[in-house]
Design a protein around this motif. Structure first.
Motif, PDB file in Angstrom:
ATOM      1  N   THR A  79       0.841  -1.199   0.000  1.00  0.00           N
ATOM      2  CA  THR A  79       0.000   0.000   0.000  1.00  0.00           C
ATOM      3  C   THR A  79       0.874   1.246   0.000  1.00  0.00           C
ATOM      4  OG1 THR A  79      -1.720  -1.171   1.223  1.00  0.00           O
ATOM      5  CG2 THR A  79      -1.821   1.239   1.236  1.00  0.00           C
ATOM      6  N   ALA A  80       0.743   2.046  -1.040  1.00  0.00           N
ATOM      7  CA  ALA A  80       1.571   3.240  -1.174  1.00  0.00           C
ATOM      8  C   ALA A  80       1.096   4.395  -0.293  1.00  0.00           C
ATOM      9  CB  ALA A  80       1.599   3.688  -2.634  1.00  0.00           C
ATOM     10  N   THR A  81      -0.209   4.535  -0.134  1.00  0.00           N
ATOM     11  CA  THR A  81      -0.783   5.669   0.577  1.00  0.00           C
ATOM     12  C   THR A  81      -0.193   5.826   1.978  1.00  0.00           C
ATOM     13  OG1 THR A  81      -2.834   5.307  -0.631  1.00  0.00           O
ATOM     14  CG2 THR A  81      -2.951   6.754   1.287  1.00  0.00           C
ATOM     15  N   ALA A  82       0.383   6.986   2.242  1.00  0.00           N
ATOM     16  CA  ALA A  82       0.950   7.369   3.541  1.00  0.00           C
ATOM     17  C   ALA A  82       2.148   6.519   3.960  1.00  0.00           C
ATOM     18  CB  ALA A  82      -0.131   7.342   4.631  1.00  0.00           C
ATOM     19  N   ASN A  83       2.708   5.740   3.040  1.00  0.00           N
ATOM     20  CA  ASN A  83       3.871   4.910   3.355  1.00  0.00           C
ATOM     21  C   ASN A  83       5.046   5.284   2.463  1.00  0.00           C
ATOM     22  OD1 ASN A  83       2.561   3.310   5.388  1.00  0.00           O
ATOM     23  ND2 ASN A  83       1.449   2.321   3.750  1.00  0.00           N
ATOM     24  N   ARG A  84       6.234   4.871   2.855  1.00  0.00           N
ATOM     25  CA  ARG A  84       7.484   5.235   2.181  1.00  0.00           C
ATOM     26  C   ARG A  84       7.949   4.103   1.270  1.00  0.00           C
ATOM     27  NH1 ARG A  84      11.795   8.447   3.987  1.00  0.00           N
ATOM     28  NH2 ARG A  84      10.494   8.952   5.752  1.00  0.00           N
ATOM     29  N   LEU A  85       8.187   4.405  -0.012  1.00  0.00           N
ATOM     30  CA  LEU A  85       8.730   3.427  -0.950  1.00  0.00           C
ATOM     31  C   LEU A  85      10.140   3.049  -0.496  1.00  0.00           C
ATOM     32  CD1 LEU A  85       8.532   1.845  -3.641  1.00  0.00           C
ATOM     33  CD2 LEU A  85       9.493   3.873  -4.753  1.00  0.00           C
ATOM     34  N   ILE A  86      10.395   1.738  -0.317  1.00  0.00           N
ATOM     35  CA  ILE A  86      11.719   1.309   0.143  1.00  0.00           C
ATOM     36  C   ILE A  86      12.429   0.391  -0.843  1.00  0.00           C
ATOM     37  CG2 ILE A  86      11.163   1.616   2.576  1.00  0.00           C
ATOM     38  CD1 ILE A  86      10.906  -1.479   2.763  1.00  0.00           C
ATOM     39  N   GLY A  87      11.721  -0.129  -1.845  1.00  0.00           N
ATOM     40  CA  GLY A  87      12.364  -1.026  -2.802  1.00  0.00           C
ATOM     41  C   GLY A  87      11.361  -1.947  -3.453  1.00  0.00           C
ATOM     42  N   ALA A  88      11.813  -3.173  -3.751  1.00  0.00           N
ATOM     43  CA  ALA A  88      10.974  -4.160  -4.423  1.00  0.00           C
ATOM     44  C   ALA A  88      11.135  -5.527  -3.768  1.00  0.00           C
ATOM     45  CB  ALA A  88      11.346  -4.258  -5.899  1.00  0.00           C
ATOM     46  N   ALA A  89      10.045  -6.296  -3.760  1.00  0.00           N
ATOM     47  CA  ALA A  89      10.095  -7.661  -3.236  1.00  0.00           C
ATOM     48  C   ALA A  89      10.910  -8.526  -4.186  1.00  0.00           C
ATOM     49  CB  ALA A  89       8.689  -8.224  -3.090  1.00  0.00           C
ATOM     50  N   THR A  90      11.832  -9.310  -3.660  1.00  0.00           N
ATOM     51  CA  THR A  90      12.642 -10.175  -4.524  1.00  0.00           C
ATOM     52  C   THR A  90      12.021 -11.554  -4.692  1.00  0.00           C
ATOM     53  OG1 THR A  90      14.025 -10.910  -2.673  1.00  0.00           O
ATOM     54  CG2 THR A  90      14.781  -8.990  -3.943  1.00  0.00           C
ATOM     55  N   ARG A  91      11.025 -11.872  -3.858  1.00  0.00           N
ATOM     56  CA  ARG A  91      10.315 -13.153  -3.927  1.00  0.00           C
ATOM     57  C   ARG A  91       8.837 -12.900  -3.714  1.00  0.00           C
ATOM     58  NH1 ARG A  91      13.325 -18.038  -1.345  1.00  0.00           N
ATOM     59  NH2 ARG A  91      11.179 -18.688  -1.418  1.00  0.00           N
ATOM     60  N   ALA A  92       8.015 -13.726  -4.310  1.00  0.00           N
ATOM     61  CA  ALA A  92       6.580 -13.664  -4.039  1.00  0.00           C
ATOM     62  C   ALA A  92       6.331 -14.264  -2.660  1.00  0.00           C
ATOM     63  CB  ALA A  92       5.810 -14.447  -5.094  1.00  0.00           C
ATOM     64  N   GLU A  93       5.345 -13.730  -1.952  1.00  0.00           N
ATOM     65  CA  GLU A  93       4.955 -14.272  -0.646  1.00  0.00           C
ATOM     66  C   GLU A  93       3.443 -14.391  -0.586  1.00  0.00           C
ATOM     67  OE1 GLU A  93       6.839 -15.581   1.490  1.00  0.00           O
ATOM     68  OE2 GLU A  93       8.804 -14.734   1.058  1.00  0.00           O
ATOM     69  N   ILE A  94       2.968 -15.472   0.023  1.00  0.00           N
ATOM     70  CA  ILE A  94       1.536 -15.690   0.183  1.00  0.00           C
ATOM     71  C   ILE A  94       0.990 -14.775   1.277  1.00  0.00           C
ATOM     72  CG2 ILE A  94       1.667 -18.066  -0.656  1.00  0.00           C
ATOM     73  CD1 ILE A  94       1.445 -18.941   2.320  1.00  0.00           C
ATOM     74  N   ALA A  95      -0.327 -14.634   1.317  1.00  0.00           N
ATOM     75  CA  ALA A  95      -0.970 -13.742   2.288  1.00  0.00           C
ATOM     76  C   ALA A  95      -0.604 -14.094   3.727  1.00  0.00           C
ATOM     77  CB  ALA A  95      -2.487 -13.775   2.104  1.00  0.00           C
ATOM     78  N   GLY A  96      -0.453 -15.384   4.031  1.00  0.00           N
ATOM     79  CA  GLY A  96      -0.167 -15.811   5.400  1.00  0.00           C
ATOM     80  C   GLY A  96       1.285 -15.680   5.824  1.00  0.00           C
TER      81      GLY A  96
END
Length: 109
Positions: A79-96
């Protein structure tokens, strides 16, 4: 070159609060990950580039998605709103999943 100071992948900072090793930390316009436990008012070292594992907010993350730091919840979110961009995920992760690997971009925002 006589004016070279350091490589810059890690930076020293003065901790505003007690921080555990591996904790995300906002450094003005930069974001880093604290490299060792540090008490408030003491000098610490934060990694601002590289791939690190950080706590993740609820929800799935796709590989190479932009990720943001929620400084209130102290976790990574998509979620971008009100948060700071820090980079990119290098792996996919499930919701849990509770963590996500992030390639820190080291850029000021």
């Amino acid at each position: 070159m006589q004016n070279f100071v350091q490589v810059g992948e890690q930076l020293r900072f003065t901790a505003a609060a007690d921080l555990a090793s591996g904790a995300g930390v906002v450094l003005g316009s930069l974001f880093g990950v604290n490299t060792y436990a540090v008490a408030a008012g003491q000098d610490g070292v934060a990694r601002i580039e590289g791939v690190v594992r950080l706590p993740k907010a609820a929800g799935a993350v796709t590989q190479f998605a932009k990720v943001y730091w929620d400084d209130t919840a102290k976790n990574v979110t998509t979620t971008a709103t009100a948060n700071r961009l820090i980079g990119a995920a290098t792996r996919a992760e499930i919701a849990g999943a509770t963590t996500v690997e992030v390639r820190l971009d080291g850029k000021a925002v």
